[in-house]
Design an enzyme around this catalytic site. Structure first.
Site, PDB file in Angstrom:
ATOM      1  N   GLY A 166      -0.506   0.982  -2.052  1.00  0.00           N
ATOM      2  CA  GLY A 166      -1.563   0.065  -1.688  1.00  0.00           C
ATOM      3  C   GLY A 166      -1.811  -0.115  -0.206  1.00  0.00           C
ATOM      4  N   HIS A 167      -0.794   0.141   0.636  1.00  0.00           N
ATOM      5  CA  HIS A 167      -0.952  -0.249   2.039  1.00  0.00           C
ATOM      6  C   HIS A 167      -0.170   0.676   2.968  1.00  0.00           C
ATOM      7  CE1 HIS A 167      -1.882  -4.069  -0.042  1.00  0.00           C
ATOM      8  NE2 HIS A 167      -0.719  -3.880  -0.652  1.00  0.00           N
ATOM      9  N   PHE A 168      -0.860   1.319   3.905  1.00  0.00           N
ATOM     10  CA  PHE A 168      -0.232   1.980   5.059  1.00  0.00           C
ATOM     11  C   PHE A 168       0.822   3.023   4.670  1.00  0.00           C
ATOM     12  CE2 PHE A 168      -1.296  -2.441   6.129  1.00  0.00           C
ATOM     13  CZ  PHE A 168      -2.200  -2.252   7.152  1.00  0.00           C
TER      14      PHE A 168
END
Length: 273
Positions: A166-168
Site C-alpha cells: 500500500g505505501h512506499f
C-alpha cells in the site's frame, strides 16, 4: 525443494499455468515475459490506447465504453451507470493516469487512480487498486483484490491474489503469495552487487538460480513490517513475519518464520503451534 507448492496455494488462481510443479519456484519469473505476451495474441480493450489519460476510461463487459456515466459514491468509490442503473464490475482508469504503452489488461472492478504510471506488458486482475503515484514498470502480473499503493514500484514481478503493497514499497523480480502484506516502506532488494548469479542455500543444499536479479519469494500470508528490507534471494515460507525496520539476509526460511530484532542483532525463530 523450493518448488512453488511449498510457498503458494493455487486454489482458484487464474494463472497456475505460469508455475510448474517440477521446477524451482523462481523459474516462474523466467517464464513471465512469454506468459504475458501470450495474453496479447487476441484483441484486448486497451489496444491502441496510450499516453496521458485526459478523460476517464471505463471498461465494461470486455470493451471500452463511451456511453456510460461515471459518478462518485458517498464512500468516494466510482459508480458507473447506464440510464440510471448502476453497473457492477466496471473498471475505471481516471484522468491523470499514464499508460506508457497499450500492452495492459485491466480486470473487472479495478480502479486506476490519477497519477498512476503503468508500462506494459502488464496484467492486472479484478477488484484491484492501483493508487495515485503507483509505478508499474512492465513485465508485471498483479492478481485479484490486490493493492499497488502510493509510490510503490513494481518491476518484473508477480503479485498473487490479495497481495498488498500500500505505501512506499519496492517490488523487484519478486513473487508475493496470496494475501501477502508489505508494510509501508518495505523494500525487496533484487540486485546482487557482486558478480555471479544468486545462490540460495536450503537444508544445506545450494541452489543456483541463474539470476543476477532476484528479489524475494514470499509465501502466502507473509507480512513485513514498516521499513523492512529483504536482501536479494530471500525465500520465506507461508505465514512468516518480518518485524519493522529489520533487514533479512538472503536465504531460505521455512513457513511461519519470525524475523525480529534482538538487541543489536537479528533474531530468527519459528512460531509455536
Amino acid at each position: 525443494m523450493l518448488t512453488s507448492r511449498e510457498f503458494f496455494d493455487f486454489s482458484n488462481y487464474d494463472h497456475q499455468g505460469l508455475f510448474s510443479e517440477n521446477e524451482a519456484v523462481w523459474t516462474a519469473l523466467d517464464h513471465l515475459q512469454d506468459y504475458l505476451a501470450s495474453n496479447f495474441l487476441k484483441p484486448w480493450p486497451l489496444s491502441g490506447i496510450t499516453g496521458q489519460i485526459n478523460k476517464a476510461i471505463v471498461i465494461y463487459d470486455g470493451e471500452v465504453r463511451n456511453d456510460l456515466e461515471l459518478t462518485v459514491g458517498r464512500d468516494s468509490s466510482p459508480l458507473v451507470s447506464l440510464k440510471g442503473e448502476i453497473l457492477a464490475g466496471a473498471a475505471v482508469i481516471f484522468p491523470g493516469a499514464f499508460l506508457a504503452n497499450d500492452k495492459i489488461i485491466i480486470g473487472t472492478g479495478t480502479i486506476v487512480e490519477p497519477g498512476a504510471f503503468i508500462r506494459g506488458p502488464a496484467i492486472i486482475g479484478s477488484d484491484t487498486e492501483i493508487r495515485q503515484g503507483a509505478y508499474i514498470r512492465g513485465d508485471c502480473l498483479v492478481g485479484k483484490g490486490c493493492v499497488v499503493g502510493h509510490t510503490t514500484e513494481v518491476k518484473g514481478s508477480i503479485m498473487m491474489d490479495g497481495a498488498k503493497a500500500g505505501h512506499f514499497a519496492y517490488i523487484g523480480d519478486s513473487i508475493l503469495g496470496k494475501d501477502v502484506n508489505l508494510g509501508a516502506g518495505t523494500k525487496l532488494a533484487n540486485f546482487k552487487m557482486l558478480a555471479g548469479s544468486i545462490v540460495v542455500t536450503a537444508d544445506k543444499k545450494k541452489y543456483d538460480t541463474g539470476r543476477r536479479k532476484l528479489g524475494a519469494i514470499l509465501g502466502d500470508r507473509t507480512e513485513t513490517g514498516c521499513n523492512s528490507v529483504t536482501s536479494p534471494g530471500t525465500f520465506m515460507g507461508p505465514g512468516s513475519i518480518v518485524y519493522p525496520a529489520v533487514a533479512v539476509p538472503g536465504g531460505y526460511y521455512p513457513g511461519r518464520t519470525i524475523a525480529r530484532p534482538s538487541r543489536d542483532s537479528l533474531r530468527i525463530s519459528s512460531m509455536r503451534s
